[in-house]
Motif scaffolding. Structure first.
Motif, PDB file in Angstrom:
ATOM      1  N   GLU A  24     -38.942 128.246  81.164  1.00 20.54           N
ATOM      2  CA  GLU A  24     -38.084 127.880  82.295  1.00 20.54           C
ATOM      3  C   GLU A  24     -36.920 127.000  81.833  1.00 20.54           C
ATOM      4  O   GLU A  24     -35.780 127.186  82.250  1.00 20.54           O
ATOM      5  CB  GLU A  24     -38.880 127.138  83.384  1.00 20.54           C
ATOM      6  N   SER A  27     -34.445 129.148  79.776  1.00 22.56           N
ATOM      7  CA  SER A  27     -33.666 130.024  80.643  1.00 22.56           C
ATOM      8  C   SER A  27     -32.566 129.263  81.362  1.00 22.56           C
ATOM      9  O   SER A  27     -31.440 129.746  81.480  1.00 22.56           O
ATOM     10  CB  SER A  27     -34.573 130.722  81.659  1.00 22.56           C
ATOM     11  N   ARG A  28     -32.888 128.078  81.840  1.00 21.28           N
ATOM     12  CA  ARG A  28     -31.853 127.259  82.506  1.00 21.28           C
ATOM     13  C   ARG A  28     -30.757 126.867  81.526  1.00 21.28           C
ATOM     14  O   ARG A  28     -29.579 126.935  81.846  1.00 21.28           O
ATOM     15  CB  ARG A  28     -32.476 125.998  83.114  1.00 21.28           C
ATOM     16  N   ASP A  31     -28.691 129.822  80.705  1.00 25.60           N
ATOM     17  CA  ASP A  31     -28.165 130.448  81.923  1.00 25.60           C
ATOM     18  C   ASP A  31     -28.502 131.940  81.933  1.00 25.60           C
ATOM     19  O   ASP A  31     -27.653 132.794  82.151  1.00 25.60           O
ATOM     20  CB  ASP A  31     -26.651 130.216  82.050  1.00 25.60           C
ATOM     21  N   ARG A  32     -29.774 132.234  81.655  1.00 28.13           N
ATOM     22  CA  ARG A  32     -30.308 133.600  81.618  1.00 28.13           C
ATOM     23  C   ARG A  32     -31.606 133.644  82.404  1.00 28.13           C
ATOM     24  O   ARG A  32     -32.245 132.623  82.634  1.00 28.13           O
ATOM     25  CB  ARG A  32     -30.622 134.038  80.176  1.00 28.13           C
ATOM     26  N   THR A  33     -32.022 134.845  82.769  1.00 30.11           N
ATOM     27  CA  THR A  33     -33.319 134.990  83.419  1.00 30.11           C
ATOM     28  C   THR A  33     -34.411 134.847  82.355  1.00 30.11           C
ATOM     29  O   THR A  33     -34.138 134.951  81.151  1.00 30.11           O
ATOM     30  CB  THR A  33     -33.456 136.373  84.084  1.00 30.11           C
ATOM     31  N   GLU A  34     -35.624 134.619  82.811  1.00 32.39           N
ATOM     32  CA  GLU A  34     -36.738 134.518  81.866  1.00 32.39           C
ATOM     33  C   GLU A  34     -36.929 135.834  81.118  1.00 32.39           C
ATOM     34  O   GLU A  34     -37.229 135.831  79.922  1.00 32.39           O
ATOM     35  CB  GLU A  34     -38.025 134.124  82.589  1.00 32.39           C
ATOM     36  N   TYR A  35     -36.723 136.948  81.798  1.00 32.63           N
ATOM     37  CA  TYR A  35     -36.847 138.261  81.157  1.00 32.63           C
ATOM     38  C   TYR A  35     -35.801 138.407  80.049  1.00 32.63           C
ATOM     39  O   TYR A  35     -36.129 138.846  78.936  1.00 32.63           O
ATOM     40  CB  TYR A  35     -36.696 139.385  82.195  1.00 32.63           C
ATOM     41  N   GLU A  36     -34.540 138.042  80.333  1.00 32.19           N
ATOM     42  CA  GLU A  36     -33.483 138.139  79.325  1.00 32.19           C
ATOM     43  C   GLU A  36     -33.786 137.244  78.123  1.00 32.19           C
ATOM     44  O   GLU A  36     -33.556 137.628  76.974  1.00 32.19           O
ATOM     45  CB  GLU A  36     -32.126 137.751  79.924  1.00 32.19           C
ATOM     46  N   THR A  37     -34.325 136.075  78.418  1.00 29.94           N
ATOM     47  CA  THR A  37     -34.694 135.152  77.337  1.00 29.94           C
ATOM     48  C   THR A  37     -35.792 135.758  76.479  1.00 29.94           C
ATOM     49  O   THR A  37     -35.713 135.740  75.246  1.00 29.94           O
ATOM     50  CB  THR A  37     -35.138 133.797  77.925  1.00 29.94           C
ATOM     51  N   GLU A  38     -36.813 136.308  77.104  1.00 28.26           N
ATOM     52  CA  GLU A  38     -37.912 136.946  76.366  1.00 28.26           C
ATOM     53  C   GLU A  38     -37.396 138.111  75.515  1.00 28.26           C
ATOM     54  O   GLU A  38     -37.849 138.320  74.392  1.00 28.26           O
ATOM     55  CB  GLU A  38     -38.992 137.450  77.325  1.00 28.26           C
TER      56      GLU A  38
END
Length: 137
Positions: A24, A27-28, A31-38
């Motif tokens: 979390e 991602s913050r 500035d990406r979603t958790e999916y994009e980060t993964e």
């Protein structure tokens, strides 16, 4: 660590696990979603702006892996008289050996994969430099 074939996503994931940073927060920060980060963990390459953010978040210079790759695998080139010899172009100089590069080379010698002479011939590292590294180990 394989300096020849860099998978930046794996390297980032290892640092994230080392620092135990929650997804979390990452991602913050990015500035990406958790999916994009993964999905970045599975990427072989990442945009430099995003990689710079990872460097800041994890307080680690991921670009050094690419520098090490350039030192070992970029073709030798002598740059003369570019742009009329006025010196208005940037010139990449291969005289910086990171600790990762030193470790990579010394591991090749210690494992018997290469001799010191083979390292000198293949990577164009001066003999005196190489023997200083060996002596320190």
């Amino acid at each position: 660590m394989n300096i020849k074939n860099i998978h930046i996503g794996d390297l980032i994931r290892a640092k994230v696990e080392e620092h135990q940073i929650p997804i979390e927060r990452i991602s913050r920060f990015l500035d990406r979603t958790e999916y994009e980060t993964e999905m970045m963990y599975h990427s072989k390459s990442i945009d430099t702006d995003v990689l710079l953010k990872w460097c800041k978040l994890l307080k680690f210079d991921f670009f050094r892996f690419y520098t090490g790759h350039l030192i070992l695998y970029a073709p030798q080139a002598k740059i003369d008289n570019i742009a009329g010899g006025k010196g208005n172009t940037m010139i990449f100089r291969k005289n910086i050996y990171t600790q990762e590069v030193k470790d990579f080379i010394l591991e090749k010698i210690e494992s018997g994969a290469m001799t010191a002479n083979e390292v000198v011939e293949r990577y164009k590292i001066p003999k005196t430099t190489l023997y200083k590294w060996i002596k320190k180990v």
